[in-house]
Design an enzyme around this catalytic site. Structure first.
Site, mmCIF file in Angstrom:
data_model
loop_
_atom_site.group_PDB
_atom_site.id
_atom_site.type_symbol
_atom_site.label_atom_id
_atom_site.label_comp_id
_atom_site.label_asym_id
_atom_site.label_seq_id
_atom_site.Cartn_x
_atom_site.Cartn_y
_atom_site.Cartn_z
ATOM 1 N N HIS A 1 74.365 -95.561 17.372
ATOM 2 C CA HIS A 1 75.154 -94.978 16.277
ATOM 3 C C HIS A 1 74.733 -93.537 16.011
ATOM 4 O O HIS A 1 73.539 -93.268 15.843
ATOM 5 C CB HIS A 1 74.999 -95.797 14.986
ATOM 6 C CG HIS A 1 75.880 -95.291 13.884
ATOM 7 N ND1 HIS A 1 75.419 -94.948 12.642
ATOM 8 C CD2 HIS A 1 77.215 -95.043 13.858
ATOM 9 C CE1 HIS A 1 76.428 -94.526 11.888
ATOM 10 N NE2 HIS A 1 77.527 -94.578 12.609
ATOM 11 N N HIS A 2 75.702 -92.644 16.014
ATOM 12 C CA HIS A 2 75.462 -91.230 15.700
ATOM 13 C C HIS A 2 76.373 -90.798 14.569
ATOM 14 O O HIS A 2 77.545 -90.483 14.800
ATOM 15 C CB HIS A 2 75.780 -90.349 16.926
ATOM 16 C CG HIS A 2 74.865 -90.560 18.087
ATOM 17 N ND1 HIS A 2 75.221 -90.198 19.374
ATOM 18 C CD2 HIS A 2 73.611 -91.079 18.179
ATOM 19 C CE1 HIS A 2 74.223 -90.488 20.203
ATOM 20 N NE2 HIS A 2 73.235 -91.033 19.504
ATOM 21 N N GLU A 3 75.900 -90.803 13.340
ATOM 22 C CA GLU A 3 76.666 -90.222 12.235
ATOM 23 C C GLU A 3 76.318 -88.730 12.202
ATOM 24 O O GLU A 3 75.157 -88.369 11.978
ATOM 25 C CB GLU A 3 76.305 -90.902 10.911
ATOM 26 C CG GLU A 3 76.918 -90.257 9.666
ATOM 27 C CD GLU A 3 78.444 -90.146 9.723
ATOM 28 O OE1 GLU A 3 79.113 -91.178 9.763
ATOM 29 O OE2 GLU A 3 78.956 -88.999 9.739
ATOM 30 N N GLU B 1 86.469 -101.275 6.022
ATOM 31 C CA GLU B 1 85.480 -100.793 5.052
ATOM 32 C C GLU B 1 86.101 -100.478 3.692
ATOM 33 O O GLU B 1 85.445 -100.619 2.662
ATOM 34 C CB GLU B 1 84.761 -99.553 5.605
ATOM 35 C CG GLU B 1 85.700 -98.371 5.834
ATOM 36 C CD GLU B 1 85.031 -97.186 6.541
ATOM 37 O OE1 GLU B 1 84.033 -97.394 7.233
ATOM 38 O OE2 GLU B 1 85.527 -96.063 6.389
ATOM 39 N N HIS C 1 84.504 -92.525 14.815
ATOM 40 C CA HIS C 1 85.079 -92.676 13.469
ATOM 41 C C HIS C 1 85.306 -91.278 12.901
ATOM 42 O O HIS C 1 84.706 -90.320 13.352
ATOM 43 C CB HIS C 1 84.152 -93.506 12.573
ATOM 44 C CG HIS C 1 84.344 -94.976 12.809
ATOM 45 N ND1 HIS C 1 84.438 -95.884 11.793
ATOM 46 C CD2 HIS C 1 84.479 -95.675 13.959
ATOM 47 C CE1 HIS C 1 84.619 -97.098 12.303
ATOM 48 N NE2 HIS C 1 84.638 -96.998 13.618
ATOM 49 N N GLU C 2 86.228 -91.208 11.918
ATOM 50 C CA GLU C 2 86.710 -89.904 11.435
ATOM 51 C C GLU C 2 87.029 -89.027 12.654
ATOM 52 O O GLU C 2 86.544 -87.898 12.785
ATOM 53 C CB GLU C 2 85.684 -89.218 10.504
ATOM 54 C CG GLU C 2 85.355 -90.009 9.264
ATOM 55 C CD GLU C 2 84.388 -91.164 9.551
ATOM 56 O OE1 GLU C 2 83.441 -90.944 10.305
ATOM 57 O OE2 GLU C 2 84.619 -92.265 9.049
ATOM 58 N N GLU D 1 92.885 -91.533 6.851
ATOM 59 C CA GLU D 1 92.568 -92.769 6.133
ATOM 60 C C GLU D 1 93.389 -92.879 4.850
ATOM 61 O O GLU D 1 92.858 -92.834 3.743
ATOM 62 C CB GLU D 1 91.059 -92.845 5.893
ATOM 63 C CG GLU D 1 90.316 -92.839 7.221
ATOM 64 C CD GLU D 1 88.801 -92.886 7.098
ATOM 65 O OE1 GLU D 1 88.289 -93.244 6.035
ATOM 66 O OE2 GLU D 1 88.127 -92.553 8.101
ATOM 67 N N GLU E 1 88.462 -94.948 15.026
ATOM 68 C CA GLU E 1 88.961 -95.339 13.710
ATOM 69 C C GLU E 1 90.271 -94.568 13.493
ATOM 70 O O GLU E 1 91.250 -94.814 14.186
ATOM 71 C CB GLU E 1 87.892 -95.027 12.663
ATOM 72 C CG GLU E 1 88.143 -95.639 11.318
ATOM 73 C CD GLU E 1 87.158 -95.143 10.278
ATOM 74 O OE1 GLU E 1 86.722 -95.944 9.457
ATOM 75 O OE2 GLU E 1 86.840 -93.929 10.264
HETATM 76 C C1 NOJ Z 1 82.248 -94.166 8.011
HETATM 77 C C2 NOJ Z 1 82.550 -95.116 9.092
HETATM 78 O O1 NOJ Z 1 83.932 -95.412 9.127
HETATM 79 C C3 NOJ Z 1 81.723 -96.358 8.889
HETATM 80 O O2 NOJ Z 1 82.071 -97.351 9.831
HETATM 81 C C4 NOJ Z 1 80.262 -96.017 8.952
HETATM 82 O O3 NOJ Z 1 79.514 -97.151 8.614
HETATM 83 C C5 NOJ Z 1 79.908 -94.898 7.975
HETATM 84 N N1 NOJ Z 1 80.836 -93.821 8.078
HETATM 85 C C6 NOJ Z 1 78.515 -94.364 8.241
HETATM 86 O O4 NOJ Z 1 78.468 -93.693 9.457
HETATM 87 CA CA CA Z 2 85.784 -94.021 8.106
#
Ligand code: NOJ
Ligand code: CA
Length: 693
Positions: free
Chosen positions: A402-404, A497, A472-473, A177, A491
């Site tokens: 969604h899985h963070e 963002e 993402h990441e 990024e 991503e």
């Molecule tokens: C970073 C991600 O790029 C974003 O899209 C997301 O909302 C946040 N992390 C939370 O998971």
């Molecule tokens: Ca990100």
């Protein structure tokens, strides 16, 4: 639909025992003979290759070698004992993609090599010459009494033949990024050009770039370096030797394990790739990266269909809502979800992403001990998942999971099966994953072998549950989507963002004009376009640095089988520009890159699979410009009804970003027309074959 045809033009020809050290040069040329790869052994018996385009060198004599733990390096006293050749011309079908049929046509040369002295190890190098570039990879063969080898470094060199213009981001073991820099190769300064804010990044102490890295030679040839089929191996950065105009591979490491790669023998490395094109547009049309991957292993993936989606998402990034229940402004409530479902359903948007639905967010950013914190099955009490899913289903909307993971992959790994089983129960076919933060355990990096294997395990496990993944990441895209078409998007760049919270003012107007010729060559991007409320009133020092017409154009310029309409419903309601987002396709029969220059502008037209409608997007950097569009790509003899969304005469990314003009046109394939793009502006056209009444 055309049938897939496989045509092996020539069978293997084996040339035995003809290569003497330091003498014999072996050549493989691309089908049109434009690109040549030459291979030979140096006087000391080390492998060397060159690449030329129309007989002009673009990669000068470059070495290839490896350093191991507990083994001598593999770099000299080698002999070639056999060369195999093969030519292939076949077509394969993308289940979803930028185009339906892909031509995979190349000539291959497999060089079989052995040490002349003990331990007389053998290995092979595979070279493939395509008309849009080249790829090569190494095959490590079985060795007596050795099961596993540990690679401490791969030294693949790319010696350039000029001080090219270069578009690059700093080498980083954790995150891609970064903003693209545009300099001469001799001015690459990756150490001071780190510009990531907020999330994990790794300052590697040497001057290196991440791939894809794109260059333009003095004569205007475009070349881009990357890798294909990154499987059970570490990601590659390229170290820059400015004095000698040379790049060389540096693999992402593991400080925890003390090496770069550990593999059981035998195995293949990823392909090292160079995309080559006379014009910038050709780089985007290249299929080299997917062609260098294995065919589809999953078979029919029609359980996933490309879609547009909205989300409980942007409000978190602009700070009016939060993921965290305890914040007092929790976004993922049953009530908010229903409002979004109503809006999506009314506007034919198929997906709805809901972030912040599950427990754990109260320990997210800044919380060191993130192991075990996130739970992928337990909703917060103000989010009734059964009710939301049922409400969505009744209205033809699908909830996107969604899985963070907060970069705690072991916590996620343990829950994969239960998490995907829950998705199956609710009929959810795709998940957005996230890996914000430093990887736990310490000493591992997002782009190292251990994480490459984690990301792959998620994909393979998801596939067994008919679940598609948008990470993402992530680890960078290397064409794995061909083999696992449940890898839908990712991503791996500075997304939208950053405009909401980056301390450097967000992505500049030329961002996507850079991205289209660099990051996008790797594969689909979840950029999340579509902000109409450009000035972000709730964020004092942030805004989007483009016009609305530019935001619309991104739905065509950026390729992804999922495209977000990321702004809030109230910013779309009543704005005619939203009609373009409603109409635009997400799955393409064919793609034409009509014009472009790296970092300046690009125009792409794509034909929608199901309808034969075309959509066109054109964007410019901070400079206004006139773009001539020749509509010869349309079918002859048909009058298309077009709606043009273009910058107004006085539009400007900063001074007047929200003004645009609409123009209705009848377009035929013999037409040419000039359009004006404002500073930071764009152009979006829907060209409907069978217009709705
Ligand atoms: C970073 C991600 O790029 C974003 O899209 C997301 O909302 C946040 N992390 C939370 O998971
Ligand atoms: Ca990100």
């Amino acid at each position: 639909m055309k049938n897939i045809s496989l045509l092996i033009i020539a069978v293997l020809i084996s040339i035995l025992g003809c290569c003497r050290q330091g003498e014999k040069v072996s050549i493989v040329s691309s089908p049109s003979d434009k690109i040549d790869i030459k291979f030979f052994l140096s006087e000391t018996g080390s492998p060397v290759y060159t690449v030329s385009y129309n007989d002009e060198l673009i990669i000068d004599s470059s070495g290839m070698s490896f350093e191991f733990q507990d083994q001598l390096p593999l770099n000299n006293n080698l002999k070639v004992y056999e060369i195999l050749r093969e030519s292939v011309s076949e077509e394969w079908e993308m289940p979803w993609g930028e185009q339906r049929m892909v031509l995979n046509e190349y000539n291959e040369m497999i060089v079989k090599i052995q040490e002349t002295e003990a331990p007389k190890r053998k290995f092979n190098i595979y070279f493939k010459a395509y008309d849009d570039g080249i790829g090569f990879r190494y095959e490590f063969l079985s060795q007596k009494e050795v099961d596993t080898i540990i690679i401490m470094e791969e030294n693949t060199e790319f010696n350039l033949t000029g001080n090219h213009d270069c578009w690059w981001i700093p080498g980083d073991w954790d995150i891609y990024e970064h903003l693209y820099n545009d300099t001469k190769v001799t001015d690459i300064d990756a150490i001071s050009k780190r510009n990531h804010y907020g999330l994990a990044q790794t300052y590697i102490p040497y001057n290196a770039v991440n791939t894809p890295v794109t260059m333009r030679t003095e004569k205007g040839l475009h070349i881009s370096f990357h890798e294909a089929n990154l499987t059970d191996y570490a990601g590659m950065t390229l170290k820059v030797d400015k004095e000698n105009l040379a790049l060389s591979s540096v693999l992402v490491g593991s400080e925890r394990l003390g090496y770069k790669v550990k593999r059981e023998l035998p195995f293949f490395t990823p392909w090292r790739t160079i995309q080559i094109s006379e014009d910038a547009a050709g780089l985007i049309e290249s299929n080299l990266i997917v062609n260098l991957n294995e065919p589809n292993k999953l078979g029919n993936v029609s359980w996933f269909t490309p879609m547009k989606y909205m989300g409980i998402w942007w409000e978190m990034h602009i700070g009016t809502k939060s993921w965290d229940l305890k914040s007092g402004k929790h976004g993922a409530t049953t009530e908010n979800a229903k409002k979004l479902i109503d809006f999506a359903s009314k506007n034919d948007i198929k997906g709805l992403l809901i972030e912040g639905w599950n427990t754990g967010w109260e320990h997210w950013i800044g919380f060191e001990d993130r192991e075990g914190v996130f739970d992928f099955v337990t909703p917060y009490p103000d989010y009734n998942i059964d009710e939301v899913v049922a409400y969505a289903k009744d209205r033809g909307v699908e909830i996107i999971m969604h899985h963070e993971t907060s970069a705690a992959p072991r916590t996620y790994d343990k829950q994969l099966d239960t998490a995907f089983a829950l998705m199956n129960k609710f009929g959810m076919s795709s998940v957005k994953t996230g890996y914000v933060g430093k990887i736990i355990p310490k000493g591992e990096y997002h782009h190292g072998q251990w994480m490459v294997n984690h990301y792959r395990k998620v994909i393979e496990t998801a596939a067994t549950y008919n679940v598609a993944v948008n990470a993402h990441e992530p680890i960078k895209a290397t064409g794995i989507r061909r083999t696992y078409p449940n890898v839908i998007s990712r991503e791996g760049l500075r997304g939208q963002e950053f405009n909401a919270w980056a301390m450097d003012g967000g992505n500049p107007p030329n961002h996507i004009a850079n991205v289209a010729f660099t990051r996008m060559l790797a594969g689909p991007i979840d950029f999340t376009p579509g902000v109409f409320d450009i000035k972000l009133p709730t964020k004092e020092n942030n805004q989007i640095n483009t016009t609305i017409a530019h935001q619309l154009a991104l739905y065509v310029v950026i390729y992804s089988p999922i495209q977000m309409a990321c702004d809030l419903p109230e910013n779309y309601e009543g704005n005619c520009a939203f009609d373009f987002i409603k109409d635009v396709g997400v799955d393409w029969e064919q793609t034409k890159v009509l014009n472009g220059e790296v970092g300046d502008f690009v125009t792409i037209a794509r034909e929608e699979r199901s309808t034969g409608n075309w959509f066109l997007g054109s964007i410019t950097d901070e400079n206004s410009r006139d773009i001539i569009i020749n509509f010869s790509f349309l079918e002859p003899g048909i009058s298309y009804e077009a709606m043009v969304y273009k910058d107004a005469a006085n539009s400007h990314w900063n001074d007047n970003p929200t003004e645009y003009d609409l123009e209705e046109l009848v377009i035929t394939n013999d037409m040419e027309k000039t359009f004006h793009l404002a500073e930071g502006g764009g152009l979006a056209i829907s060209i409907l074959k069978y217009p709705k009444n």
